[in-house]
Scaffold this active site. Structure first.
Site, short mmCIF file in Angstrom:
data_model
loop_
_atom_site.label_atom_id
_atom_site.label_comp_id
_atom_site.label_asym_id
_atom_site.label_seq_id
_atom_site.Cartn_x
_atom_site.Cartn_y
_atom_site.Cartn_z
N HIS A 136 0.86 -1.18 0.00
CA HIS A 136 0.00 0.00 0.00
C HIS A 136 0.90 1.23 0.00
CE1 HIS A 136 -3.95 1.91 1.64
NE2 HIS A 136 -3.26 2.78 0.92
N GLU A 152 -2.45 -1.47 -3.38
CA GLU A 152 -3.60 -0.80 -2.76
C GLU A 152 -3.34 0.70 -2.71
OE1 GLU A 152 -3.55 -2.61 1.09
OE2 GLU A 152 -4.90 -4.20 0.46
N HIS A 201 -7.63 -6.89 6.65
CA HIS A 201 -7.39 -5.96 7.78
C HIS A 201 -7.60 -6.68 9.11
CE1 HIS A 201 -6.31 -1.76 8.67
NE2 HIS A 201 -6.76 -2.09 9.86
C1 LIG Z 1 -6.51 -1.79 3.00
C2 LIG Z 1 -6.07 -2.37 4.30
O1 LIG Z 1 -6.84 -2.66 5.16
C3 LIG Z 1 -4.65 -2.59 4.48
O2 LIG Z 1 -4.15 -3.29 3.42
C4 LIG Z 1 -3.86 -1.34 4.50
O3 LIG Z 1 -2.81 -1.46 3.60
C5 LIG Z 1 -3.28 -1.16 5.85
O4 LIG Z 1 -2.49 -0.01 5.76
P1 LIG Z 1 -1.32 0.21 6.79
O5 LIG Z 1 -0.39 -0.99 6.67
O6 LIG Z 1 -0.72 1.51 6.36
O7 LIG Z 1 -1.97 0.24 8.16
N1 LIG Z 2 -5.98 -5.31 2.62
C1 LIG Z 2 -5.55 -5.72 3.96
C2 LIG Z 2 -4.07 -5.85 3.97
O1 LIG Z 2 -3.44 -5.87 2.93
C3 LIG Z 2 -3.33 -6.00 5.25
O2 LIG Z 2 -4.06 -5.55 6.35
P1 LIG Z 2 -3.42 -5.87 7.79
O3 LIG Z 2 -3.30 -7.37 7.90
O4 LIG Z 2 -2.07 -5.21 7.83
O5 LIG Z 2 -4.38 -5.30 8.79
#
Ligand SMILES: CC(=O)[C@@H](O)[C@H](O)COP(=O)(O)O
Ligand SMILES: NCC(=O)COP(=O)(O)O
Length: 254
Positions: A44, A76, A200
């Protein structure tokens, strides 16, 4: 077919960025995860590059192309022109669009598809013209009006935000209610031809009830909980634990 596991490398990058040093290596941990059987890697690249930096993207794409043909790259982000260009330069297999403000601490809600329909339609078309699968971050309690809009936008999939589900780790009844809600909303999405991803705050402990509630879950992307476990069990062993929690037989690559 059990859901695919996409390992999110954000937390590895966050640790790397603490010092002006190249370790822990984002591609190095990504390689270990893929050898252990992960189906893909997720990043992301936020506008402030607090963890994943734009310079991380090409090496991850090259790692999958050169060493793990068939491994999927999921990027993302919020659909700014900058993010869309990063996608067009680094050619992910899937783009997951999230409605995050640049200042947000993390992703904590899905799209209001109805309110953003026209813009999301346009960016989804631009990404699909590039051959990317497009997924949109979606609230676990999205109603039929929202899911109608998501389908009209042209998304291939929705990714359910499982933060509220993950937050029930200490309340079995609440976890069951959240899993049932996700199962109902996933059925509404599938009725509209939308594939279902989730992500998440997912963990080894909370994956089994989730996959029971969403039998045709296509993919989970997991970073925070998986990286925390990797500090204790190592990345390879942790990926195997998460694959087992998803219902996969041992799929470590030869
Ligand atoms: C979209 C999602 O829920 C996660 O993939 C996001 O990438 C979390 O971002 P952080 O790792 O910056 O918390
Ligand atoms: N889209 C969710 C992700 O890529 C990772 O979320 P998290 O496991 O770091 O909360």
């Amino acid at each position: 077919m059990p859901a695919a596991l996409s390992v999110n490398l954000n937390a590895v990058a966050m640790l790397r960025n603490r010092r002006d040093l190249p370790w822990p290596s984002v591609t190095g941990l990504g390689r270990i995860a893929m050898v252990a059987g992960a189906h893909g890697l997720t990043v992301h690249p936020r506008p402030d590059q607090r963890h994943i930096q734009f310079s991380d993207l090409a090496p991850i794409r090259a790692l999958l192309d050169e060493e793990f043909r068939g491994g999927e790259f999921n990027m993302e982000g919020y659909p700014t022109e900058e993010f869309l260009r990063l996608c067009e330069e680094n050619r992910p297999d899937q783009v997951t669009l999230v409605p995050d403000d640049p200042a947000q601490a993390t992703s904590d809600h899905g799209w209001d598809f109805a309110a953003h329909k026209e813009n999301l339609k346009a960016v989804t078309k631009r990404l699909k013209v590039n051959g990317f699968r497009v997924s949109h971050f979606c609230d676990p309690d999205a109603d039929e009006r929202q899911l109608d809009a998501a389908a009209e936008i042209g998304a291939d999939r929705v990714e359910f935000y499982t933060g509220p589900y993950g937050g029930t780790f200490d309340d079995a009844q609440a976890q069951m209610r959240q899993a049932e809600l996700l199962g109902r909303t996933a059925s509404l999405a599938r009725e509209r031809g939308l594939g279902v991803n989730a992500g998440h705050d997912l963990t080894v402990a909370n994956l089994p009830p989730l996959v029971a509630a969403i039998p045709d879950l296509a993919e989970v992307s997991i970073g925070h909980g998986l990286t925390a476990d990797a500090l204790e069990h190592g990345m390879a062993g942790t990926v195997n634990r998460f694959l087992a929690a998803l219902g996969h037989a041992n799929t470590e690559r030869p």
